[in-house]
Scaffold this motif. Structure first.
Motif, PDB file in Angstrom:
ATOM      1  N   HIS A   9       0.824  -1.200   0.000  1.00 49.63           N
ATOM      2  CA  HIS A   9       0.000   0.000   0.000  1.00 49.63           C
ATOM      3  C   HIS A   9       0.860   1.253   0.000  1.00 49.63           C
ATOM      4  O   HIS A   9       1.930   1.275   0.619  1.00 49.63           O
ATOM      5  CB  HIS A   9      -0.908   0.015   1.233  1.00 49.63           C
ATOM      6  CG  HIS A   9      -1.807  -1.169   1.290  1.00 49.63           C
ATOM      7  ND1 HIS A   9      -1.484  -2.305   1.989  1.00 49.63           N
ATOM      8  CD2 HIS A   9      -3.013  -1.411   0.716  1.00 49.63           C
ATOM      9  CE1 HIS A   9      -2.454  -3.189   1.846  1.00 49.63           C
ATOM     10  NE2 HIS A   9      -3.394  -2.671   1.083  1.00 49.63           N
ATOM     11  N   SER A  11       0.502   5.354   0.848  1.00 46.35           N
ATOM     12  CA  SER A  11      -0.323   6.362   1.510  1.00 46.35           C
ATOM     13  C   SER A  11       0.199   7.751   1.197  1.00 46.35           C
ATOM     14  O   SER A  11       1.354   7.931   0.847  1.00 46.35           O
ATOM     15  CB  SER A  11      -0.284   6.161   3.032  1.00 46.35           C
ATOM     16  OG  SER A  11      -0.750   4.883   3.379  1.00 46.35           O
ATOM     17  N   ARG A  13      -0.793  11.702  -0.603  1.00 41.94           N
ATOM     18  CA  ARG A  13      -1.590  12.284  -1.692  1.00 41.94           C
ATOM     19  C   ARG A  13      -1.317  11.445  -2.935  1.00 41.94           C
ATOM     20  O   ARG A  13      -0.426  11.758  -3.735  1.00 41.94           O
ATOM     21  CB  ARG A  13      -1.193  13.737  -1.910  1.00 41.94           C
ATOM     22  CG  ARG A  13      -2.035  14.409  -2.953  1.00 41.94           C
ATOM     23  CD  ARG A  13      -1.738  15.895  -3.021  1.00 41.94           C
ATOM     24  NE  ARG A  13      -2.560  16.484  -4.048  1.00 41.94           N
ATOM     25  CZ  ARG A  13      -2.117  17.314  -4.962  1.00 41.94           C
ATOM     26  NH1 ARG A  13      -0.860  17.690  -4.964  1.00 41.94           N
ATOM     27  NH2 ARG A  13      -2.937  17.798  -5.868  1.00 41.94           N
ATOM     28  N   GLN A  15      -4.159   9.734  -4.696  1.00 41.70           N
ATOM     29  CA  GLN A  15      -5.339   9.597  -5.551  1.00 41.70           C
ATOM     30  C   GLN A  15      -5.638  10.943  -6.188  1.00 41.70           C
ATOM     31  O   GLN A  15      -5.459  11.988  -5.573  1.00 41.70           O
ATOM     32  CB  GLN A  15      -6.535   9.082  -4.750  1.00 41.70           C
ATOM     33  CG  GLN A  15      -6.361   7.646  -4.314  1.00 41.70           C
ATOM     34  CD  GLN A  15      -7.641   7.030  -3.759  1.00 41.70           C
ATOM     35  OE1 GLN A  15      -8.727   7.560  -3.886  1.00 41.70           O
ATOM     36  NE2 GLN A  15      -7.488   5.873  -3.137  1.00 41.70           N
ATOM     37  N   GLY A  16      -6.079  10.902  -7.439  1.00 40.02           N
ATOM     38  CA  GLY A  16      -6.396  12.130  -8.154  1.00 40.02           C
ATOM     39  C   GLY A  16      -5.177  12.854  -8.701  1.00 40.02           C
ATOM     40  O   GLY A  16      -5.273  14.019  -9.088  1.00 40.02           O
ATOM     41  N   ASN A  38      -7.011   2.015  -6.642  1.00 35.97           N
ATOM     42  CA  ASN A  38      -7.331   2.912  -5.541  1.00 35.97           C
ATOM     43  C   ASN A  38      -8.131   2.153  -4.500  1.00 35.97           C
ATOM     44  O   ASN A  38      -8.934   1.272  -4.835  1.00 35.97           O
ATOM     45  CB  ASN A  38      -8.178   4.096  -6.025  1.00 35.97           C
ATOM     46  CG  ASN A  38      -7.366   5.132  -6.763  1.00 35.97           C
ATOM     47  OD1 ASN A  38      -6.150   5.192  -6.651  1.00 35.97           O
ATOM     48  ND2 ASN A  38      -8.042   5.969  -7.527  1.00 35.97           N
ATOM     49  N   SER A  40     -10.759   2.694  -1.020  1.00 37.55           N
ATOM     50  CA  SER A  40     -11.736   3.671  -0.531  1.00 37.55           C
ATOM     51  C   SER A  40     -11.202   4.525   0.616  1.00 37.55           C
ATOM     52  O   SER A  40     -11.738   5.594   0.890  1.00 37.55           O
ATOM     53  CB  SER A  40     -13.024   2.962  -0.106  1.00 37.55           C
ATOM     54  OG  SER A  40     -12.756   2.054   0.958  1.00 37.55           O
ATOM     55  N   ASP A  41     -10.126   4.091   1.264  1.00 36.85           N
ATOM     56  CA  ASP A  41      -9.560   4.867   2.379  1.00 36.85           C
ATOM     57  C   ASP A  41      -8.517   5.894   1.922  1.00 36.85           C
ATOM     58  O   ASP A  41      -7.852   6.519   2.739  1.00 36.85           O
ATOM     59  CB  ASP A  41      -8.973   3.946   3.446  1.00 36.85           C
ATOM     60  CG  ASP A  41      -7.791   3.115   2.950  1.00 36.85           C
ATOM     61  OD1 ASP A  41      -7.334   3.309   1.801  1.00 36.85           O
ATOM     62  OD2 ASP A  41      -7.325   2.251   3.718  1.00 36.85           O
ATOM     63  N   GLY A  42      -8.361   6.062   0.608  1.00 33.03           N
ATOM     64  CA  GLY A  42      -7.430   7.059   0.079  1.00 33.03           C
ATOM     65  C   GLY A  42      -6.064   6.532  -0.284  1.00 33.03           C
ATOM     66  O   GLY A  42      -5.251   7.244  -0.863  1.00 33.03           O
ATOM     67  N   ARG A  43      -5.780   5.274   0.061  1.00 34.43           N
ATOM     68  CA  ARG A  43      -4.490   4.673  -0.300  1.00 34.43           C
ATOM     69  C   ARG A  43      -4.572   4.056  -1.695  1.00 34.43           C
ATOM     70  O   ARG A  43      -5.642   3.895  -2.263  1.00 34.43           O
ATOM     71  CB  ARG A  43      -4.111   3.582   0.698  1.00 34.43           C
ATOM     72  CG  ARG A  43      -3.864   4.085   2.095  1.00 34.43           C
ATOM     73  CD  ARG A  43      -3.505   2.947   3.040  1.00 34.43           C
ATOM     74  NE  ARG A  43      -4.601   1.980   3.098  1.00 34.43           N
ATOM     75  CZ  ARG A  43      -4.472   0.725   3.530  1.00 34.43           C
ATOM     76  NH1 ARG A  43      -3.306   0.280   3.955  1.00 34.43           N
ATOM     77  NH2 ARG A  43      -5.517  -0.088   3.544  1.00 34.43           N
TER      78      ARG A  43
END
Length: 90
Positions: A9, A11, A13, A15-16, A38, A40-43
């Motif tokens: 994983h 972690s 910034r 995503q996007g 991606n 759902s927790d941003g990782r």
């Protein structure tokens, strides 16, 4: 040629910011197979395998990722070879 498989994983910034597409491009450039997605927790989660040197190169690249990503944590673990035949964005 020794092979290696890693999964883990990323972690921060991640995503996007084009992280998955850039990871796929780098993996393909290195001749690796696997996937990136991606969470759902941003990782971002990644699984990749191939030549040991290339796997280590991608692991090093993931420490920073593409601009404008900001990786704050990279956690990768060795896993048994998965038999991936291509690298895909999920």
């Amino acid at each position: 040629m020794a092979s290696l498989s890693l999964q883990g994983h990323i972690s921060g910034r991640v995503q996007g910011v084009g992280f998955r597409q850039s990871t796929a491009a780098e993996a393909l450039r290195l001749g690796l197979s696997g996937w990136v997605r991606n969470l759902s927790d941003g990782r971002v989660e990644v699984s990749f395998e191939g030549d040991m040197t290339a796997v280590r190169a991608l692991a090093g690249w993931l420490e920073n990722g593409p601009l404008p990503a900001n990786v704050t944590e990279l956690a990768l673990q060795e896993q048994p070879l998965q038999g991936h035949t291509q690298f895909v964005v999920r």
